[in-house]
Design a protein around this motif. Sequence first.
Motif, PDB file in Angstrom:
ATOM      1  N   PHE A 119      -7.336 -11.372 -11.241  1.00 17.31           N
ATOM      2  CA  PHE A 119      -8.549 -11.228 -11.212  1.00 17.31           C
ATOM      3  C   PHE A 119      -9.329 -10.936  -9.908  1.00 17.31           C
ATOM      4  O   PHE A 119      -9.856 -10.162  -9.626  1.00 17.31           O
ATOM      5  CB  PHE A 119      -9.318 -12.417 -11.948  1.00 17.31           C
ATOM      6  N   ALA A 120      -8.825 -11.877  -9.053  1.00 15.50           N
ATOM      7  CA  ALA A 120      -9.470 -11.801  -7.599  1.00 15.50           C
ATOM      8  C   ALA A 120      -8.694 -10.560  -6.894  1.00 15.50           C
ATOM      9  O   ALA A 120      -9.311  -9.954  -6.122  1.00 15.50           O
ATOM     10  CB  ALA A 120      -8.752 -12.980  -6.743  1.00 15.50           C
ATOM     11  N   GLU A 121      -7.449 -10.002  -7.172  1.00 17.77           N
ATOM     12  CA  GLU A 121      -6.773  -9.047  -6.618  1.00 17.77           C
ATOM     13  C   GLU A 121      -7.510  -7.875  -6.948  1.00 17.77           C
ATOM     14  O   GLU A 121      -7.325  -6.830  -6.180  1.00 17.77           O
ATOM     15  CB  GLU A 121      -5.073  -9.128  -6.674  1.00 17.77           C
ATOM     16  N   SER A 122      -7.655  -7.754  -8.198  1.00 20.61           N
ATOM     17  CA  SER A 122      -8.367  -6.390  -8.807  1.00 20.61           C
ATOM     18  C   SER A 122      -9.964  -6.350  -8.439  1.00 20.61           C
ATOM     19  O   SER A 122     -10.587  -5.478  -8.676  1.00 20.61           O
ATOM     20  CB  SER A 122      -8.053  -6.274 -10.421  1.00 20.61           C
ATOM     21  N   ARG A 123     -10.341  -7.277  -7.648  1.00 20.36           N
ATOM     22  CA  ARG A 123     -11.656  -7.150  -7.035  1.00 20.36           C
ATOM     23  C   ARG A 123     -12.708  -6.879  -8.183  1.00 20.36           C
ATOM     24  O   ARG A 123     -13.682  -6.129  -7.905  1.00 20.36           O
ATOM     25  CB  ARG A 123     -11.842  -6.212  -6.050  1.00 20.36           C
ATOM     26  N   LEU A 124     -12.654  -7.635  -9.217  1.00 22.21           N
ATOM     27  CA  LEU A 124     -13.645  -7.364 -10.262  1.00 22.21           C
ATOM     28  C   LEU A 124     -14.897  -8.181  -9.954  1.00 22.21           C
ATOM     29  O   LEU A 124     -14.746  -9.373  -9.477  1.00 22.21           O
ATOM     30  CB  LEU A 124     -13.243  -7.659 -11.699  1.00 22.21           C
ATOM     31  N   ASN A 125     -16.175  -7.768 -10.618  1.00 25.47           N
ATOM     32  CA  ASN A 125     -17.167  -8.673 -10.552  1.00 25.47           C
ATOM     33  C   ASN A 125     -17.414  -9.817 -11.444  1.00 25.47           C
ATOM     34  O   ASN A 125     -17.504  -9.197 -12.641  1.00 25.47           O
ATOM     35  CB  ASN A 125     -18.402  -7.925 -10.220  1.00 25.47           C
ATOM     36  N   GLN A 126     -17.270 -10.894 -11.184  1.00 21.70           N
ATOM     37  CA  GLN A 126     -17.484 -11.991 -12.234  1.00 21.70           C
ATOM     38  C   GLN A 126     -18.643 -11.991 -12.689  1.00 21.70           C
ATOM     39  O   GLN A 126     -18.707 -12.465 -14.177  1.00 21.70           O
ATOM     40  CB  GLN A 126     -16.916 -13.474 -11.500  1.00 21.70           C
ATOM     41  N   ASP A 127     -19.745 -11.463 -12.254  1.00 22.06           N
ATOM     42  CA  ASP A 127     -21.141 -11.563 -13.100  1.00 22.06           C
ATOM     43  C   ASP A 127     -21.254 -10.436 -13.713  1.00 22.06           C
ATOM     44  O   ASP A 127     -22.308 -10.106 -14.608  1.00 22.06           O
ATOM     45  CB  ASP A 127     -22.339 -11.324 -11.895  1.00 22.06           C
ATOM     46  N   LYS A 128     -20.236  -9.201 -13.739  1.00 17.00           N
ATOM     47  CA  LYS A 128     -20.286  -8.338 -14.731  1.00 17.00           C
ATOM     48  C   LYS A 128     -19.084  -8.323 -15.743  1.00 17.00           C
ATOM     49  O   LYS A 128     -18.673  -7.309 -16.132  1.00 17.00           O
ATOM     50  CB  LYS A 128     -20.202  -6.894 -13.892  1.00 17.00           C
ATOM     51  N   THR A 129     -18.677  -9.303 -15.642  1.00 17.35           N
ATOM     52  CA  THR A 129     -17.576  -9.977 -16.750  1.00 17.35           C
ATOM     53  C   THR A 129     -17.678 -10.740 -17.831  1.00 17.35           C
ATOM     54  O   THR A 129     -18.323 -11.964 -17.376  1.00 17.35           O
ATOM     55  CB  THR A 129     -16.219 -10.231 -15.801  1.00 17.35           C
ATOM     56  N   VAL A 130     -17.612 -10.559 -18.979  1.00 20.12           N
ATOM     57  CA  VAL A 130     -17.911 -11.611 -19.870  1.00 20.12           C
ATOM     58  C   VAL A 130     -16.652 -12.326 -20.513  1.00 20.12           C
ATOM     59  O   VAL A 130     -15.639 -11.471 -20.775  1.00 20.12           O
ATOM     60  CB  VAL A 130     -18.702 -10.985 -21.108  1.00 20.12           C
ATOM     61  N   PHE A 131     -16.426 -13.519 -20.350  1.00 21.34           N
ATOM     62  CA  PHE A 131     -15.296 -14.043 -21.130  1.00 21.34           C
ATOM     63  C   PHE A 131     -15.433 -14.542 -22.545  1.00 21.34           C
ATOM     64  O   PHE A 131     -16.381 -15.351 -22.689  1.00 21.34           O
ATOM     65  CB  PHE A 131     -14.578 -15.256 -20.150  1.00 21.34           C
ATOM     66  N   VAL A 132     -14.618 -13.962 -23.571  1.00 16.52           N
ATOM     67  CA  VAL A 132     -14.939 -14.541 -25.043  1.00 16.52           C
ATOM     68  C   VAL A 132     -13.475 -15.341 -25.563  1.00 16.52           C
ATOM     69  O   VAL A 132     -12.266 -14.921 -25.021  1.00 16.52           O
ATOM     70  CB  VAL A 132     -15.121 -13.256 -25.772  1.00 16.52           C
ATOM     71  N   SER A 133     -13.653 -16.429 -26.240  1.00 18.06           N
ATOM     72  CA  SER A 133     -12.337 -16.928 -26.656  1.00 18.06           C
ATOM     73  C   SER A 133     -12.639 -17.492 -28.098  1.00 18.06           C
ATOM     74  O   SER A 133     -14.167 -17.480 -28.633  1.00 18.06           O
ATOM     75  CB  SER A 133     -12.284 -17.990 -25.732  1.00 18.06           C
ATOM     76  N   GLY A 134     -11.802 -17.777 -28.875  1.00 12.49           N
ATOM     77  CA  GLY A 134     -11.927 -18.311 -30.119  1.00 12.49           C
ATOM     78  C   GLY A 134     -11.934 -19.871 -30.372  1.00 12.49           C
ATOM     79  O   GLY A 134     -12.396 -20.329 -29.299  1.00 12.49           O
ATOM     80  N   ILE A 135     -11.091 -20.300 -31.133  1.00 10.10           N
ATOM     81  CA  ILE A 135     -10.989 -21.685 -31.285  1.00 10.10           C
ATOM     82  C   ILE A 135      -9.629 -22.037 -30.914  1.00 10.10           C
ATOM     83  O   ILE A 135      -8.760 -21.428 -31.178  1.00 10.10           O
ATOM     84  CB  ILE A 135     -11.374 -22.246 -32.635  1.00 10.10           C
ATOM     85  N   GLY A 136      -9.415 -23.285 -30.503  1.00 10.01           N
ATOM     86  CA  GLY A 136      -8.088 -23.945 -30.119  1.00 10.01           C
ATOM     87  C   GLY A 136      -7.978 -24.189 -28.648  1.00 10.01           C
ATOM     88  O   GLY A 136      -9.034 -24.165 -28.166  1.00 10.01           O
ATOM     89  N   CYS A 137      -6.989 -24.645 -28.143  1.00  8.09           N
ATOM     90  CA  CYS A 137      -6.871 -25.069 -26.795  1.00  8.09           C
ATOM     91  C   CYS A 137      -7.067 -23.959 -26.094  1.00  8.09           C
ATOM     92  O   CYS A 137      -7.971 -23.929 -25.156  1.00  8.09           O
ATOM     93  CB  CYS A 137      -5.465 -25.305 -26.363  1.00  8.09           C
TER      94      CYS A 137
END
Lengths: 267, 366, 77
Positions: free
Chosen positions: A33-51
């Motif tokens: 993520f750091a190397e691809s220089r994406l903006n964390q404020d324009k990224t949304v992280f989605v997850s389901g259930i589990g570890c």
Amino acid sequence: MKFFDLYRKDRWPHMFCPGCGIGTAMNCFFRAFAESRLNQDKTVFVSGIGCSGRIPSYILADSLHTTHGRPIAFAGGIKLANPELKVVVFTGDGDLGAIGGNHFINGCRRNIDLTVICINNYIYGMTGGQVSTTTPFGYYTSTTPYGNKEYPFDLSEVAVAAGANYVTRWTTYHVKSLTKSIKKALVKDGFSFVEIVSQCPTQFGRRNDMISARQVFEWLKKNSVLHKKAHTLVEDHLDLNLMGKITVGEFVERNREAYTKVIGVRK
Amino acid sequence: MQGNEACVEGALYVGCKFFAGYPITPATEITERMAWRMHEMGGVSIQLEDEIASIAAIIGASWTGTKAMTATSGPGFSLMQENLGYACMTETPIVIVNVQRGGPSTGQPTKASQGDVMQTRWGSHGDYETIVLAPNSVQEMFDLTIEAFNLSEKYRVPTIVLSDADIGHMRGKFTVSEDIKFIDRKYCTKHVEHNAFICDEGLVPEFPKFGQGHRVHITGLTHDVSGYPKTTDPEIHAKLVSRLVKKIRNHSNEISRTEILNPKADTILVTYGSPSNSVFEVLSENHNIGLFRLITLWPFPETEMKQIAKTAKHILVLEMNLGQIYWEVERIARQAGCQKVELFSKIGGEIHKPDEIIKRLKNEVL
Amino acid sequence: MVTVINSDYCKGCNLCVVTCPVKVYKEGDKPSSRGYFVPKIVNVEKCMDYKRKKGEKKKCELCVLVCPDQAISWSNE
């Protein structure tokens, strides 16, 4: 970018068990993520259930911890409603291969611009070690006390068949290649799928004569074989996956236009 | 225009920019019309792999600050229950249109019913409150869809338009009133990373839209004001869930809407949705009968009901199910002093005919 | 540049011991304040000398990437 620029330092040390591969996956994801220089404020992280579903709660960005098996559906809604956002999905083998299988194959087919990272530890870790759709044949879990009598899913091959744009699989042992692949998946248009075969010493290792994280880690190392070489190694059983081994590498790279571009979403 | 089509127009009029659905009789017309009308309006309409994905997608879309809607019928609505609870827990404004058909199970796909009334209220697990509106005409399919968006935006709660096959397929015209109000959710103006769920006495927190640098964590787990999971603390859970319920119950007087005719009559007919059309016909010829029509089913208009029950001698509840809203009416009416509360139920797909209602009243009253 | 293990984060899984190509780490024998056996750094000079490729003075950083608890870092002491 430092590690805790992307992660929530106030929540460390994290809740994962000693030796859990999720931490390794997070390291590799951070590098990519750091190397691809994406903006964390324009990224949304989605997850389901589990570890694996707990990963976004450690990421310092907008994150949505959803219901069991549905993260790809939620993520699709986010991406279509606001195509400016980069959407990354964290999911696990139970989440993606079992309860969310329908969303997974249709997500690959529809080719919405998502990066899906699946942490496959061959077991349901959070609920206490039940058999999963990817548990290898003959292995022991808390619901297969006589050994697993079902053949496992090969998630990456499923993604290839369903039409994902980019499919890759590595184990937590292959950190360098994994980082490179995640980076590629992040910038790739369309549906990209990264499967990370990971060790679960607490639930999977303990029941299968691999008491420490180290032993599972070495088992992963011993059993993985590069996808390119796999065809000459095919065995006549399917106990680990279609190849009888943990095949790793890049499975497919297509350039189908992403759904958001095809329909021309305006904002 | 059909009721279902009027519903689409209402949604587009209020600024709905995202629709996800799955074909199901008798709600399919909504998905079909959305597919071409939404394109014209510059939004996104998508047919997904199932109803679970549809409601998931609209919740996701809503978090980007988009007004989003889905439409379904009984079997699809059953599939949506888990994510309906998720929307309540995460306080996501969404609108679900449920065009009811006969159940249980696959039941009568082409026939009307009012069997999902309790499901809208208790269908998902745990304690929660939703807002449910029951249209009875093409005009109300348009108006109440707008109202549903306004309420869901205002209270950050999933709102359900509980129509049925008769209303959905009813043809008629509707007029667009000039004084329609649009309400948008209140967005966070300040950075709220650790305070995403802080709110004032209104009990509705401001909305931290995704992509604005708020860096909020949204979860269906029990969470504190920061949004982080806190699943083992009894106090945090009690505080959160009671707020979710109170934010609707405390405002139930502002939310509830009813239509009341002849409130001082001895006999009151309580109805909602399609059977109310028959009741209007009965009333046009019998001026000594009163009407209590529920426009808001949940939260139940308790104050108005009490008022009516104080003077009424006989309350007859007309429903196309075997008694759902009846129990709520009976409970309140008995408390208020009316002892004769009866249910006139009809299932099978047809509404109560006016002469049936009169016959029933004659047997009982005259 | 010195390798540091943060004993507040380390959970003693010893994956660094397995991963390191030059055996910088050794399994710990004393429990930390949190009760985990934090590995010891024994051959730090080997890490200093190790070059991934000829002529390239980049650390391999395998331990940093593998450590599931983000406990390993570099310090400029």
